[in-house]
Design an enzyme around this catalytic site. Structure first.
Site, PDB file in Angstrom:
ATOM      1  N   HIS A   1      -2.263 -12.194   5.211  1.00 38.41           N
ATOM      2  CA  HIS A   1      -2.390 -11.103   6.190  1.00 38.41           C
ATOM      3  C   HIS A   1      -3.622 -11.196   7.085  1.00 38.41           C
ATOM      4  CE1 HIS A   1       0.328  -8.870   3.173  1.00 38.41           C
ATOM      5  NE2 HIS A   1       1.046  -9.234   4.202  1.00 38.41           N
TER       6      HIS A   1
ATOM      7  N   TYR B   1      -5.381 -13.657  -3.686  1.00 36.80           N
ATOM      8  CA  TYR B   1      -4.654 -13.220  -2.488  1.00 36.80           C
ATOM      9  C   TYR B   1      -5.256 -13.856  -1.238  1.00 36.80           C
ATOM     10  CZ  TYR B   1      -3.435  -9.475   0.976  1.00 36.80           C
ATOM     11  OH  TYR B   1      -3.034  -8.733   2.056  1.00 36.80           O
TER      12      TYR B   1
ATOM     13  N   ASP C   1       4.531  -9.891   8.630  1.00 36.34           N
ATOM     14  CA  ASP C   1       5.098  -9.766   7.289  1.00 36.34           C
ATOM     15  C   ASP C   1       6.051  -8.566   7.220  1.00 36.34           C
ATOM     16  OD1 ASP C   1       5.460 -10.347   4.621  1.00 36.34           O
ATOM     17  OD2 ASP C   1       3.687  -9.260   3.953  1.00 36.34           O
TER      18      ASP C   1
ATOM     19  N   CYS D   1       0.836  -1.193   0.000  1.00 35.27           N
ATOM     20  CA  CYS D   1       0.000   0.000   0.000  1.00 35.27           C
ATOM     21  C   CYS D   1       0.874   1.249   0.000  1.00 35.27           C
ATOM     22  CB  CYS D   1      -0.909  -0.020   1.207  1.00 35.27           C
ATOM     23  SG  CYS D   1       0.011  -0.341   2.691  1.00 35.27           S
TER      24      CYS D   1
END
Ligand code: ADP
Ligand code: SF4
Length: 689
Positions: free
Chosen positions: A172, A169, A265, A30
């Site tokens: 997360h 995806y 992560d 992001c």
């Protein structure tokens, strides 16, 4: 000239139907620019392609209004109206010969749909994972069919927008596809829940759907969390993480593997070293023949080559290293590895996304300004007639100003009072976990030492008379700040008159002289009203030196602002592990010979705690004596040849290190301009007749 040892990093690689020109892969990350600032978003990605990243990805792109992350500012591909903005990004990336990737996402129970007002969806009925008092509904079979259709439609739009790689995806702990995989979120009893094969079903179907829809010309990538660092409570790389990859091994065209959640992560350098994911991800290549990309805050080309040669990865994934230096691949390619501006792992970039604003970077002050101010990370307009600039203070602000001005061709003199460069970063990098912050200093000193138009002097404390004597046309005062010793901060807006100065210490004392500076016996009480990292780092330093530490803060948790850097959990856990006594929701009320009186911020109830010494981590005071001295001799400036005097960095307004490098850079960019242009805006209302 490129070192042949690094040749392997520049070998092309087939990814399904497409081919990347090298092994540098900017994984989805992001920017805080997202759908609301599409020009900024396109430009930053284009700059990375220009800097040599063979693949450049978007951030997560919401595929449907039922995955509405507002107020977060991610990418959106809800419908065809999103295509033009995304097309700008792919054009910017293609212009430099790189591939554009899009990370399609449905966030499931990770989103409360505050804007779209649609009830969130999840494998099973569950509270959403924000604090919103909202529950996601368990999906019916027809919801599952809808979701698959939305994903296909988004993939088709992505292809139309020019993307070369389309993601499914599951990472997360914030995506529907991962929620279906996880037994803790998926309590279904139909063919989409229960057994491993059932929980995997939707993921498999979506990868197959995507291949069928766009796989002829787009590569289909999978982003999968192979470990959640939760032990048996979650996915583990040597259990279900491996099982998933074994089961789907040859289905996608690329495996992008990492840790979940985001704080695992994107671990900061305070908590992990470069390569921290390797242990978890290196098995993947033994299970699939498809290309594998992984991350680990890699900035060293030798480490990158080793990963490929050892067969751990095919592609070097990066988010933060590509933010700190978008030209990292280019610099390796042309043999300028000493010019790589290495990420320091501070996670200030991440605070942008968490605060829903375009990100900034401590090391790279041009981040977020590529479109807004037309700033390029490597190119900067040359100044005519080599004007002379004196920079006073060699902290992050002064160093950055000196660097960028010398790059512009100015004649630069940099004077630093102390015997070392770096100001606060040199002091702070001696504290537990912060060693890599010294890179802020080292990169800039490295650049300045190479410059023929920069004179740099240590042990040179300048007074106003010295500045007049130098007679440089432009003077930047970058003399920094010091921590206050009177308790003034947020909880106490006025100095605390009860403080026994002989037993009070500031972060500056501890950074300069170490824990031994505290001579008093008894517990050391740290009062943290700064609410970021400093107080917790000092607590560690003191515990490591054998001191008993009590941490008092007016906030409910330790260091709340570190939530934005994804460190809060780790910090609080570490202090608990180090047996620091934490006293939240209290401010200071009085001090006697060996006690401190603290007051509950809600009730006003007080209690006495044992206290040998008090460390105040509250706020800072600008060191602006030189500035004021210079103002008193303003009438002499012209005769001395001085045209301008400007305060920059902490001596102007104490802030983050990122604010200081930004201030130094802004100062350098503004030099020679009659008027600094207003930044461009794209946040105004688009009013339709
Ligand atoms: P910033 O973050 O704004 O760069 P720092 O506190 O990190 O601020 O750095 C300021 C630097 O300025 C320190 O290294 C300090 O030693 C130096 N300094 C302060 N006063 C003077 C002065 N009068 N002459 C030269 N250097 C100074
Ligand atoms: Fe690295 Fe910090 Fe820049 Fe993020 S802000 S890219 S962590 S240096």
């Amino acid at each position: 000239m490129r070192d042949p040892r690094y040749d392997v990093l520049f070998e092309p690689l087939k990814i399904g139907p497409v081919e990347t020109r090298n092994r540098f892969y900017q994984v989805p990350h992001c920017t805080g620019m997202g759908y609301r600032y599409p020009n900024a978003e396109a430009r930053i990605r284009g700059v990375k392609a220009e800097g040599g990243w063979g693949v450049v990805s978007t951030q997560e792109a919401e595929i449907h209004a039922s995955s509405d992350l507002t107020p977060a500012n991610e990418s959106r591909i809800w419908d065809d109206r999103d295509i033009p903005a995304l097309r700008m990004m792919t054009d910017a990336v293609h212009e430099h010969g790189s591939l554009a990737a899009i990370q399609l996402v449905h966030n499931g129970l990770h989103t409360a749909n505050r804007y779209s007002r649609i009830n969130p969806i999840a494998p099973s009925s569950a509270l959403v994972d924000s604090d919103d008092p909202v529950q996601a509904r368990g999906m019916s079979k027809s919801d599952i069919r809808d979701f698959r259709r939305w994903h296909v439609q988004a993939a088709v739009r992505a292809k139309e927008a020019g993307f070369d790689i389309v993601y499914a995806y599951a990472g997360h702990d914030m995506t529907l596809l991962q929620h279906f995989l996880l037994a803790r979120h998926n309590h279904r009893s139909d063919e989409y829940g229960g057994s491993f094969e059932n929980r995997l079903r939707l993921f498999r179907e979506v990868i197959e759907d995507t291949k069928e829809a766009v796989g002829d010309s787009c590569a289909v990538a999978v982003r999968l969390a192979v470990d959640e660092l939760m032990g048996t409570q979650g996915i583990q790389h040597d259990a279900e993480g491996r099982d998933i990859i074994e089961a789907l091994a040859e289905l996608p065209d690329l495996w992008d593997v990492n840790l979940s959640d985001w704080s695992n992560d994107s671990q900061s350098s305070r908590f992990s070293a470069e390569g921290y994911q390797e242990h978890y991800t290196r098995f993947v290549k033994s299970v699939t023949t498809k290309p594998v990309v992984g991350v680990g805050r890699y900035t060293s080309p030798d480490a990158m080559v080793a990963l490929i040669n050892k067969g751990h990865l095919d592609l070097i994934g990066a988010a933060r290293p590509s933010i700190a230096d978008p030209f990292l691949p280019y610099k390796i390619q042309v043999g300028e590895i000493n010019s790589i501006r290495e990420c320091i792992g501070c996670n200030i970039c991440i605070t942008g996304d968490n605060a829903n604003v375009p990100m900034r970077c401590t090391q790279n002050p041009t981040v977020g300004e590529e479109w807004r101010r037309e700033w390029h990370p490597e190119r900067i307009p040359v100044l005519e007639n080599s004007p002379s600039h004196l920079i006073v203070g060699g902290g992050p602000a002064g160093l950055e100003a000196a660097c960028a001005l010398s790059q512009r061709g100015a004649e630069v003199t940099l004077a630093e009072a102390s015997e070392q460069w770096g100001g606060r970063v040199s002091l702070e990098s001696t504290l537990p976990g912060l060693a890599s912050w010294a890179r802020v200093r080292d990169w800039r000193i490295g650049q300045l030492k190479k410059a023929t138009n920069a004179q740099i002097y240590l042990s040179s404390r300048l007074a106003a008379s010295d500045v007049l004597e130098y007679g440089m046309a432009h003077v930047a005062v970058a003399t920094g700040s010091t921590w206050r010793r009177d308790g003034v901060g947020r909880a106490h807006r006025l100095p605390l008159d009860f403080i026994d100065a002989a037993r009070v210490y500031s972060p500056d004392d501890l950074m300069r002289d170490g824990a031994a500076v505290i001579s008093q016996q008894g517990p050391v009480v740290i009062f943290d009203d700064d609410r970021f990292y400093m107080a917790s780092v000092l607590a560690e330093q003191l515990v490591d030196a054998g001191r008993e530490v009590v941490f008092v803060t007016p906030t409910a948790v330790v260091a709340p602002w570190t939530d934005n850097t994804l460190e809060q959990d780790r910090i609080q856990r570490r202090l608990i592990e180090k047996q620091v006594r934490i006293l939240p929701l209290h401010r200071l009320q009085g001090m006697s010979a060996d006690t401190l009186s603290v007051e509950c911020v809600y009730s006003g109830n007080t209690q006495e705690i044992s206290c040998g010494s008090l460390v105040l981590v509250t706020s800072r005071q600008p060191v602006d004596e030189l500035w004021h001295e210079l103002l008193t001799v303003e009438h002499q400036w012209a005769d001395a040849g001085i045209e301008s005097v400007t305060r920059i960095g902490d001596c102007y307004a104490p802030g983050l290190i990122a604010n200081a490098t930004s201030a130094g850079h802004t100062y350098a960019r503004s030099a020679g301009l009659e008027q600094v242009p207003e930044p461009r805006r794209e946040d105004f209302a688009r009013v339709r007749a």
